[in-house]
Design a protein around this motif. Structure first.
Motif, short mmCIF file in Angstrom:
data_model
loop_
_atom_site.label_atom_id
_atom_site.label_comp_id
_atom_site.label_asym_id
_atom_site.label_seq_id
_atom_site.Cartn_x
_atom_site.Cartn_y
_atom_site.Cartn_z
N UNK A 24 38.84 -19.13 -32.21
CA UNK A 24 38.40 -17.75 -32.38
C UNK A 24 38.02 -17.38 -33.80
N UNK A 25 38.14 -18.32 -34.74
CA UNK A 25 37.77 -18.03 -36.12
C UNK A 25 36.91 -19.13 -36.71
N UNK A 26 36.15 -18.78 -37.74
CA UNK A 26 35.28 -19.76 -38.38
C UNK A 26 35.26 -19.51 -39.89
N UNK A 27 35.67 -20.52 -40.66
CA UNK A 27 35.61 -20.47 -42.12
C UNK A 27 34.40 -21.27 -42.57
N UNK A 28 33.45 -20.62 -43.25
CA UNK A 28 32.23 -21.32 -43.64
C UNK A 28 31.60 -20.66 -44.84
N UNK A 29 30.46 -21.22 -45.31
CA UNK A 29 29.86 -20.84 -46.59
C UNK A 29 28.99 -19.59 -46.55
N UNK A 30 28.82 -18.99 -45.39
CA UNK A 30 28.05 -17.76 -45.24
C UNK A 30 26.54 -18.00 -45.33
N UNK A 54 42.46 -16.34 -43.25
CA UNK A 54 42.43 -16.91 -41.90
C UNK A 54 43.47 -16.25 -41.00
N UNK A 55 44.66 -16.00 -41.54
CA UNK A 55 45.69 -15.33 -40.74
C UNK A 55 45.25 -13.93 -40.34
N UNK A 56 44.67 -13.20 -41.30
CA UNK A 56 44.21 -11.85 -41.01
C UNK A 56 43.10 -11.86 -39.96
N UNK A 57 42.18 -12.80 -40.09
CA UNK A 57 41.04 -12.86 -39.18
C UNK A 57 41.44 -13.24 -37.76
N UNK A 58 42.44 -14.09 -37.62
CA UNK A 58 42.73 -14.68 -36.32
C UNK A 58 43.97 -14.15 -35.62
N UNK A 59 45.01 -13.73 -36.38
CA UNK A 59 46.26 -13.38 -35.69
C UNK A 59 46.90 -12.07 -36.11
N UNK A 60 46.74 -11.65 -37.37
CA UNK A 60 47.45 -10.45 -37.83
C UNK A 60 46.86 -9.17 -37.24
N UNK A 61 47.71 -8.15 -37.13
CA UNK A 61 47.29 -6.89 -36.52
C UNK A 61 46.16 -6.22 -37.30
N UNK A 62 46.17 -6.35 -38.65
CA UNK A 62 45.14 -5.69 -39.45
C UNK A 62 43.75 -6.30 -39.26
#
Length: 368
Positions: A262-268, A326-334
């Protein structure tokens, strides 16, 4: 089909696969409409492209034009694309393409196409188009927000220092934080605003193409960049046509796989942005070069991404910063608001009917 028989388009992409592939995909879509397409590149680049659909063989022609035999190719070491060449030698690849002007002109003169669709590097295509009375279009594989940041050709050429590039532009009449950080601005200024071995600055190449073009097309859509597309059309007073073509097929297969969390870390990079949004993955961006920092700011503005924090002076970042994002994007409530928004935009970016409608409008423009 008889209406299209006299229509022919020549494609002139830059020799980087982030440019070759979008131009190739656009060529396929144009050919599907019944318009003849001649896709020009060097032999090695043509040979490394995917095989075009066999049912389009009578409409899509891959044209191999080698670099002139008189070219000093010692700096290229046999390479014909940026992937083959060290970064500091890419200026010699541009020099090689500048020496392709006469072979390309000869080909266009014999073919007499309706349009030349070119990339930023081929500033000499303006002269060819004007002399041979062929219409010219600039196809931007960069986002509309990036091109708007640099403004119309006159303003594009103007910055006299990196500092000018660190603030949002005064001609943007809506909220936007699109700008470079200081370290990013210095790197971009050195690569694009300083004359290289070709005797030109890269920024002058793209400014010349935009200035001489009859129209511009963007790999974008009104649903994601409508304010930027409309503003740029006002700024340059020429038709600006969005077309959201697909890119690397293997990457799309990976992104669509059920094991992606559900998440993707990349160079934009713009192509990767489009493909990631298609599948509703949340975006964590870590930009490095060229347009990537500007894309990242535009995404954050729209609530579609989290950018990894960097030191403004040297661009450094830590693994803790990446892990936090990554935590914020994929799992944290914020990060829930971000996840909802990316799922919503996926319905638009992945809408095949919308893609078809944009391409249909683009082809209609080519014909009329």
């Amino acid at each position: 089909m008889s209406e299209n028989a006299t229509h022919h388009v020549v494609m002139l992409p830059w020799s980087a696969f982030g440019h070759l592939i979008p131009f190739f995909q656009l060529s396929i879509d144009i050919a599907k409409s019944g318009i003849h397409v001649s896709f020009i590149s060097t032999p090695k680049n043509i040979q490394r492209l995917p095989k075009p659909p066999s049912d389009l063989s009578h409409l899509l022609h891959l044209v191999e034009i080698p670099f002139p035999s008189s070219l000093d190719s010692s700096h290229l070491s046999g390479g014909e694309a940026t992937v083959d060449i060290p970064f500091d030698k890419i200026q010699y690849l541009k020099l090689a393409w500048d020496q392709m002007q006469n072979p390309v002109k000869e080909f266009v003169s014999k073919l007499q196409p309706n349009w030349i669709i070119c990339d930023f590097h081929a500033h000499w295509a303006v002269e060819i188009a004007q002399e041979l009375h062929v219409k010219l279009m600039y196809y931007s594989v960069y986002s509309a927000s990036t091109i708007v940041f640099f403004g119309p050709p006159g303003r594009m050429r103007a910055p006299t220092s990196p500092e000018v590039l660190t603030s949002p532009r005064e001609w943007v009449n809506f909220p936007s934080s699109v700008a470079f950080q200081r370290n990013e601005a210095i790197a971009f200024y050195q690569s694009s605003y300083i004359e290289n071995v070709t005797g030109l600055r890269d920024i002058d190449r793209v400014a010349s193409v935009i200035d001489g073009a009859n129209a511009l097309s963007f790999r974008s859509c009104y649903e994601t960049e409508g304010e930027y597309l409309n503003l740029y059309q006002e700024l340059i007073e020429k038709p600006v046509i969005p077309i959201v073509c697909f890119g690397w097929a293997p990457q799309k297969e990976i992104l669509a796989h059920k094991s992606i969390g559900g998440g993707s870390l990349f160079h934009s990079g713009w192509g990767s942005i489009i493909e990631t949004l298609m599948f509703g993955h949340t975006l964590v961006v870590l930009p490095f070069v060229v347009d990537q920092p500007l894309n990242a700011k535009a995404l954050v503005d729209k609530g579609l991404a989290i950018e990894v924090k960097r030191n403004n002076e040297d661009g450094s970042f830590s693994r803790d910063d990446i892990a936090k994002c990554l935590r914020e994007a994929m799992v944290l409530e914020e990060g829930e608001k971000l996840r909802i928004k990316t799922r919503e935009i996926a319905k638009v970016v992945g809408d095949l009917k919308l893609h078809h409608d944009y391409m249909e409008a683009f082809v209609k423009f080519l014909r009329t």
